[in-house]
Write an enzyme that holds these catalytic residues in place. Sequence first.
Site, PDB file in Angstrom:
ATOM      1  N   CYS A  33       0.832  -1.209   0.000  1.00 64.21           N
ATOM      2  CA  CYS A  33       0.000   0.000   0.000  1.00 64.21           C
ATOM      3  C   CYS A  33       0.865   1.258   0.000  1.00 64.21           C
ATOM      4  O   CYS A  33       2.053   1.211   0.311  1.00 64.21           O
ATOM      5  CB  CYS A  33      -0.901  -0.020   1.225  1.00 64.21           C
ATOM      6  SG  CYS A  33      -2.318   1.088   1.041  1.00 64.21           S
ATOM      7  N   ASP A  84      -6.085  -3.444  11.238  1.00 62.33           N
ATOM      8  CA  ASP A  84      -4.994  -2.470  11.315  1.00 62.33           C
ATOM      9  C   ASP A  84      -4.827  -2.019  12.771  1.00 62.33           C
ATOM     10  O   ASP A  84      -5.610  -2.398  13.648  1.00 62.33           O
ATOM     11  CB  ASP A  84      -5.326  -1.290  10.382  1.00 62.33           C
ATOM     12  CG  ASP A  84      -4.098  -0.557   9.876  1.00 62.33           C
ATOM     13  OD1 ASP A  84      -2.985  -0.796  10.378  1.00 62.33           O
ATOM     14  OD2 ASP A  84      -4.260   0.291   8.966  1.00 62.33           O
TER      15      ASP A  84
HETATM   16  O1  LIG Z   1      -0.775   4.731   4.475  1.00 57.68           O
HETATM   17  C1  LIG Z   1      -1.370   5.757   4.794  1.00 57.68           C
HETATM   18  O2  LIG Z   1      -0.794   6.860   4.869  1.00 57.68           O
HETATM   19  C2  LIG Z   1      -2.818   5.691   5.125  1.00 57.68           C
HETATM   20  C3  LIG Z   1      -3.445   6.840   5.566  1.00 57.68           C
HETATM   21  C4  LIG Z   1      -4.797   6.824   5.865  1.00 57.68           C
HETATM   22  C5  LIG Z   1      -5.521   5.670   5.740  1.00 57.68           C
HETATM   23  C6  LIG Z   1      -4.912   4.508   5.308  1.00 57.68           C
HETATM   24  C7  LIG Z   1      -3.563   4.495   4.997  1.00 57.68           C
HETATM   25  N1  LIG Z   1      -2.938   3.335   4.607  1.00 57.68           N
HETATM   26  C8  LIG Z   1      -3.687   2.140   4.383  1.00 57.68           C
HETATM   27  C9  LIG Z   1      -2.984   0.844   4.344  1.00 57.68           C
HETATM   28  O3  LIG Z   1      -3.548  -0.101   3.784  1.00 57.68           O
HETATM   29  C10 LIG Z   1      -1.691   0.596   5.074  1.00 57.68           C
HETATM   30  O4  LIG Z   1      -0.967  -0.349   4.364  1.00 57.68           O
HETATM   31  C11 LIG Z   1      -2.025   0.041   6.464  1.00 57.68           C
HETATM   32  O5  LIG Z   1      -2.618   1.036   7.214  1.00 57.68           O
HETATM   33  C12 LIG Z   1      -0.743  -0.469   7.189  1.00 57.68           C
HETATM   34  O6  LIG Z   1       0.234   0.529   7.220  1.00 57.68           O
HETATM   35  P1  LIG Z   1       1.659   0.218   7.889  1.00 57.68           P
HETATM   36  O7  LIG Z   1       1.462   0.059   9.344  1.00 57.68           O
HETATM   37  O8  LIG Z   1       2.472   1.426   7.559  1.00 57.68           O
HETATM   38  O9  LIG Z   1       2.212  -1.008   7.229  1.00 57.68           O
END
Ligand SMILES: O=C(O)c1ccccc1NCC(=O)[C@H](O)[C@H](O)COP(=O)(O)O
Length: 208
Positions: free
Chosen positions: A8, A127
């Site tokens: 993502c 999440d």
């Molecule tokens: O990634 C972002 O900045 C974000 C912001 C607002 C809503 C969702 C967002 N990301 C969505 C995702 O699917 C991410 O991969 C997920 O939240 C996991 O993130 P991480 O902990 O950084 O791997």
Amino acid sequence: MRIRVKICGITRLEDAMAAVDHGADALGFVFWSQSERYISPEDAGQIVRYLPPFVQAVGVFVNPDKPWVKMASAAAGLDMLQFHGDETPDFCGQFSLPYIKAVRVRRGLDLLQYAQHYEGSKGLLLDTYTKGKPGGTGHTFDWKLIPSELSLPWILSGGLNSENIVDAIQQTHPLAIDVSSGVEIDSGIKDVNKISAFMEGVRSCEDV
Ligand SMILES: O=C(O)c1ccccc1NCC(=O)[C@H](O)[C@H](O)COP(=O)(O)O
């Protein structure tokens, strides 16, 4: 069983291609303007047009209005929607595209009831809860909070990286996983070596 992987927060074509080359099943594009990983739907579309068949483009939204989702879906050429806010099942289900509902797991939240509420979704993306951050936190949550019998498919997310992915998979046995900051060198900038190490960890857990 093969574990499906979504990477993502894609903002660059080279990162998309690195993710695809290393076996990602889906790429996520964040259409929430407050995110450091924001990409415009038009720019996302310029990446999506180069994706091979069977790699899905997922649009990530936080409490959007209907016109924004419709415009972004068309401009980017989305295959799936992912909602991270307080969107209702009716809102999420009105776009003629399959959707995933993200839920920030925390003590006291009834995930069984949540899954029933969003029964029309393709699944729940589990999440991490961090105040003021709807996603992309880089932090894990307590995996023991995942119930053993959720009525929907679920995707493990939140703070995964090459160092904890094997442990995460062994502890939770996910159908699919999602990663963003764990394969980055800077917000929205992925690193091919981190992607490679992450995917190697995932594949090492799969049955042969
Ligand atoms: O990634 C972002 O900045 C974000 C912001 C607002 C809503 C969702 C967002 N990301 C969505 C995702 O699917 C991410 O991969 C997920 O939240 C996991 O993130 P991480 O902990 O950084 O791997």
